[in-house]
Design a protein around this motif. Sequence first.
Motif, PDB file in Angstrom:
ATOM      1  N   THR A 310       0.825  -1.223   0.000  1.00  0.00           N
ATOM      2  CA  THR A 310       0.000   0.000   0.000  1.00  0.00           C
ATOM      3  C   THR A 310       0.854   1.266   0.000  1.00  0.00           C
ATOM      4  OG1 THR A 310      -0.291   0.420   2.395  1.00  0.00           O
ATOM      5  CG2 THR A 310      -1.771  -1.191   1.369  1.00  0.00           C
ATOM      6  N   GLY A 311       2.171   1.134  -0.060  1.00  0.00           N
ATOM      7  CA  GLY A 311       3.037   2.299   0.082  1.00  0.00           C
ATOM      8  C   GLY A 311       3.235   3.109  -1.181  1.00  0.00           C
ATOM      9  N   THR A 312       2.770   2.611  -2.335  1.00  0.00           N
ATOM     10  CA  THR A 312       2.960   3.355  -3.579  1.00  0.00           C
ATOM     11  C   THR A 312       1.796   3.082  -4.522  1.00  0.00           C
ATOM     12  OG1 THR A 312       4.552   3.822  -5.346  1.00  0.00           O
ATOM     13  CG2 THR A 312       4.356   1.525  -4.645  1.00  0.00           C
ATOM     14  N   LEU A 313       1.890   3.581  -5.762  1.00  0.00           N
ATOM     15  CA  LEU A 313       0.757   3.516  -6.680  1.00  0.00           C
ATOM     16  C   LEU A 313       0.620   2.128  -7.301  1.00  0.00           C
ATOM     17  CD1 LEU A 313       1.607   5.363 -10.032  1.00  0.00           C
ATOM     18  CD2 LEU A 313       3.287   4.238  -8.577  1.00  0.00           C
ATOM     19  N   PRO A 314      -0.606   1.776  -7.774  1.00  0.00           N
ATOM     20  CA  PRO A 314      -0.816   0.475  -8.417  1.00  0.00           C
ATOM     21  C   PRO A 314       0.038   0.339  -9.678  1.00  0.00           C
ATOM     22  CG  PRO A 314      -2.907   1.490  -7.814  1.00  0.00           C
ATOM     23  CD  PRO A 314      -1.852   2.537  -7.635  1.00  0.00           C
ATOM     24  N   PRO A 315       0.515  -0.870  -9.998  1.00  0.00           N
ATOM     25  CA  PRO A 315       0.290  -2.141  -9.288  1.00  0.00           C
ATOM     26  C   PRO A 315       1.299  -2.411  -8.178  1.00  0.00           C
ATOM     27  CG  PRO A 315       1.536  -2.562 -11.262  1.00  0.00           C
ATOM     28  CD  PRO A 315       1.270  -1.083 -11.251  1.00  0.00           C
ATOM     29  N   TYR A 316       2.189  -1.434  -7.950  1.00  0.00           N
ATOM     30  CA  TYR A 316       3.264  -1.669  -6.980  1.00  0.00           C
ATOM     31  C   TYR A 316       2.780  -1.595  -5.534  1.00  0.00           C
ATOM     32  CZ  TYR A 316       5.741  -0.718 -11.311  1.00  0.00           C
ATOM     33  OH  TYR A 316       6.156  -0.745 -12.612  1.00  0.00           O
ATOM     34  N   ASP A 317       1.500  -1.225  -5.353  1.00  0.00           N
ATOM     35  CA  ASP A 317       0.935  -1.239  -4.005  1.00  0.00           C
ATOM     36  C   ASP A 317       0.793  -2.658  -3.472  1.00  0.00           C
ATOM     37  OD1 ASP A 317      -1.041  -1.758  -5.961  1.00  0.00           O
ATOM     38  OD2 ASP A 317      -2.639  -1.228  -4.547  1.00  0.00           O
ATOM     39  N   GLN A 318       0.968  -3.670  -4.353  1.00  0.00           N
ATOM     40  CA  GLN A 318       0.894  -5.066  -3.943  1.00  0.00           C
ATOM     41  C   GLN A 318       2.264  -5.627  -3.537  1.00  0.00           C
ATOM     42  OE1 GLN A 318      -2.217  -6.676  -4.025  1.00  0.00           O
ATOM     43  NE2 GLN A 318      -2.967  -4.633  -4.530  1.00  0.00           N
ATOM     44  N   PHE A 319       3.304  -4.781  -3.614  1.00  0.00           N
ATOM     45  CA  PHE A 319       4.669  -5.234  -3.399  1.00  0.00           C
ATOM     46  C   PHE A 319       5.345  -4.449  -2.278  1.00  0.00           C
ATOM     47  CE2 PHE A 319       3.531  -6.310  -7.669  1.00  0.00           C
ATOM     48  CZ  PHE A 319       4.154  -7.525  -7.916  1.00  0.00           C
ATOM     49  N   ILE A 320       6.422  -5.022  -1.794  1.00  0.00           N
ATOM     50  CA  ILE A 320       7.324  -4.291  -0.900  1.00  0.00           C
ATOM     51  C   ILE A 320       8.409  -3.699  -1.793  1.00  0.00           C
ATOM     52  CG2 ILE A 320       8.960  -4.481   1.015  1.00  0.00           C
ATOM     53  CD1 ILE A 320       7.305  -6.986   1.893  1.00  0.00           C
ATOM     54  N   VAL A 321       8.549  -2.378  -1.749  1.00  0.00           N
ATOM     55  CA  VAL A 321       9.530  -1.687  -2.585  1.00  0.00           C
ATOM     56  C   VAL A 321      10.700  -1.262  -1.699  1.00  0.00           C
ATOM     57  CG1 VAL A 321       9.939   0.188  -4.208  1.00  0.00           C
ATOM     58  CG2 VAL A 321       7.665  -0.854  -4.061  1.00  0.00           C
ATOM     59  N   MET A 322      11.876  -1.722  -2.038  1.00  0.00           N
ATOM     60  CA  MET A 322      13.074  -1.371  -1.288  1.00  0.00           C
ATOM     61  C   MET A 322      13.541   0.029  -1.681  1.00  0.00           C
ATOM     62  SD  MET A 322      13.212  -4.197   0.317  1.00  0.00           S
ATOM     63  CE  MET A 322      14.756  -4.010   1.223  1.00  0.00           C
ATOM     64  N   GLY A 323      14.510   0.545  -0.962  1.00  0.00           N
ATOM     65  CA  GLY A 323      15.133   1.799  -1.359  1.00  0.00           C
ATOM     66  C   GLY A 323      16.051   1.563  -2.544  1.00  0.00           C
ATOM     67  N   PRO A 324      16.400   2.622  -3.282  1.00  0.00           N
ATOM     68  CA  PRO A 324      17.282   2.447  -4.443  1.00  0.00           C
ATOM     69  C   PRO A 324      18.690   2.051  -4.027  1.00  0.00           C
ATOM     70  CG  PRO A 324      16.903   4.778  -3.999  1.00  0.00           C
ATOM     71  CD  PRO A 324      16.000   4.023  -3.079  1.00  0.00           C
ATOM     72  N   ALA A 325      19.357   1.337  -4.921  1.00  0.00           N
ATOM     73  CA  ALA A 325      20.751   0.949  -4.698  1.00  0.00           C
ATOM     74  C   ALA A 325      21.676   1.969  -5.354  1.00  0.00           C
ATOM     75  CB  ALA A 325      21.009  -0.439  -5.271  1.00  0.00           C
ATOM     76  N   ASN A 326      22.775   2.285  -4.685  1.00  0.00           N
ATOM     77  CA  ASN A 326      23.819   3.171  -5.215  1.00  0.00           C
ATOM     78  C   ASN A 326      23.287   4.523  -5.690  1.00  0.00           C
ATOM     79  OD1 ASN A 326      25.704   0.981  -4.902  1.00  0.00           O
ATOM     80  ND2 ASN A 326      24.920   0.135  -6.817  1.00  0.00           N
ATOM     81  N   PRO A 327      22.555   5.247  -4.846  1.00  0.00           N
ATOM     82  CA  PRO A 327      21.953   6.509  -5.304  1.00  0.00           C
ATOM     83  C   PRO A 327      22.971   7.562  -5.734  1.00  0.00           C
ATOM     84  CG  PRO A 327      21.709   6.240  -2.929  1.00  0.00           C
ATOM     85  CD  PRO A 327      22.194   4.940  -3.455  1.00  0.00           C
ATOM     86  N   GLN A 328      24.110   7.641  -5.045  1.00  0.00           N
ATOM     87  CA  GLN A 328      25.082   8.673  -5.420  1.00  0.00           C
ATOM     88  C   GLN A 328      25.664   8.420  -6.807  1.00  0.00           C
ATOM     89  OE1 GLN A 328      25.715  11.505  -3.469  1.00  0.00           O
ATOM     90  NE2 GLN A 328      26.571  12.141  -5.434  1.00  0.00           N
ATOM     91  N   ALA A 329      25.946   7.171  -7.111  1.00  0.00           N
ATOM     92  CA  ALA A 329      26.464   6.839  -8.442  1.00  0.00           C
ATOM     93  C   ALA A 329      25.429   7.170  -9.523  1.00  0.00           C
ATOM     94  CB  ALA A 329      26.842   5.361  -8.503  1.00  0.00           C
TER      95      ALA A 329
END
Length: 392
Positions: A310-329
Motif C-alpha cells: 500500500t506504500g505506492t501507486l498500483p500495481p506496486y501497491d501489492q509489493f514491498i519496494v526497497m530503497g534504491p541501490a547506489n543513489p550517489q552513483a
Amino acid sequence: MIATVIGIGAAALGSLALLGAIALEWRYRQRPAHPLEVIRATWNLEIYEPTHYRFVGLLGLSNPHRGLEVMVPQLRAEVVLLSDGSVAGIETNVQVIPRHPEPEFPPRADGYWFAYIVKSTKQTNVEICVDLQGIGVSEVKAAWVKIHYVAYGPHGRFLKTHHEFIPLKFPAKGDTGVWRQAEGAQVLPIRTHLLTPLDTLPEVLNRYVMPHAQPGDIVAIGETPIAIIQGRLKDPAQLRPGWVATRVCQFFLPTSSLATACGMQALVEEVGELRVLLAFIGGAIAKIFGHKGGFYQLAGEQARLIDDVTGTLPPYDQFIVMGPANPQAIVDDLAAQTGLGVAIVDVNDLGAVKVLAASKGVSHELLIKALRKNPAGNADEQTPLVLIRPSQ
C-alpha cells in the motif's frame, strides 16, 4: 572394564552420529531451495491500434547451479490490466509457448505445458504472447503479467510467481504539469508513463525532462520510481518470514513499513538476520537512555526507505519496494549525461524532505525548500520527476 569400553564406544558413536547430522544439516542449508533464476523478459509491441494491442515477451529460465537439476512441471501466465476506464469490453488472450533449445521438445499445438528439466548450468526460454481486443483498449495504461511456475527438485515443490510490467500508454509530448512558484525556485511536476523495470533512467530523462530543461535546472527524482526501475520489488507471497522478522516486527508502530512480518523479512534479506537483531537490541538499549531512532541508524539506510504493501501507486501497491541501490552513483552519472543537477529525494505530504543523493553543486537546502509542499504528490499523479529552476 568391558562395560567402560562399551560406554566409551557408544559415546564415540553418538558423537560421530551427531557430527554427521550436523554436517548433513549444514550441507542442506548451503544448497539453495531451488537454483532456478528467471531472466526478465524483453518485450515487443507488435500491434498498437485503438482497439487491438498485441505484445510478445521472451522470458528466460536459467539454472546456474553446477550440481542440481530443476524440473518445471507447470508454467502459466495471467494478465491484470490497469486502465483509466473500464476493461469489461476487452477480450484478453494469453499464450505461453515453450522455446526450448532442444528440437525434440517443440511447442504443443494444444498449448499444454509439458514438464521440462532445466539441466545444470543450462537455460531455456518461454514466449509470452498477450493479445487485447475490444472497446477500451486504448485506455489501458499498463499490463501486469504474472508468470506462475513450479520449481521441483531435491528441496521439494515450490510454487513461484514472476512479475512483468509493460507500459502501454504514454503521455503526449508536453503533457505535463504547470510551473509553480516554490520557496527559492519554480517547480514543474513532470508526468510519465508507468515506470517499470523495462525502463532506463537516461531514456526517461531524455524523453520527459530534457524538452523542458535549461542550463542551471535541477531534476529531482523520487526514490521509489528509481527502486522500481532497478527491479527492487519483493512479492510478499514469495517471502518466508523467519524467527527474527516475526518477533522484531511486533515492536514497531502500525504505520511503519517494518511493522509486518514480510516488511521486516525484506529488510532481513537485504542486510542479514544478525544485523537486524543487533540493531533491535542496540536500539532498545539506546531508547532506555532517551535516544530514539537507534534501530534505523544501526540497521542501515534501507530500514528507513522500505515501502510496505500500500506504500505506492498500483500495481506496486501489492509489493514491498526497497530503497534504491547506489543513489550517489546514479545522480553523478545522470548529471554527466544531461548537464543538469540531479537529486534523488524522499518527500511526503507532511513537509518532510529527505535528500538521498545529489550531484555536485546541488544545494540540499534549496531542494528542501523547493520540495517542501510536495509538488509531485503522494497519490496517483504519476509525476515522479520534478524540474526545479532556482530563482535568479
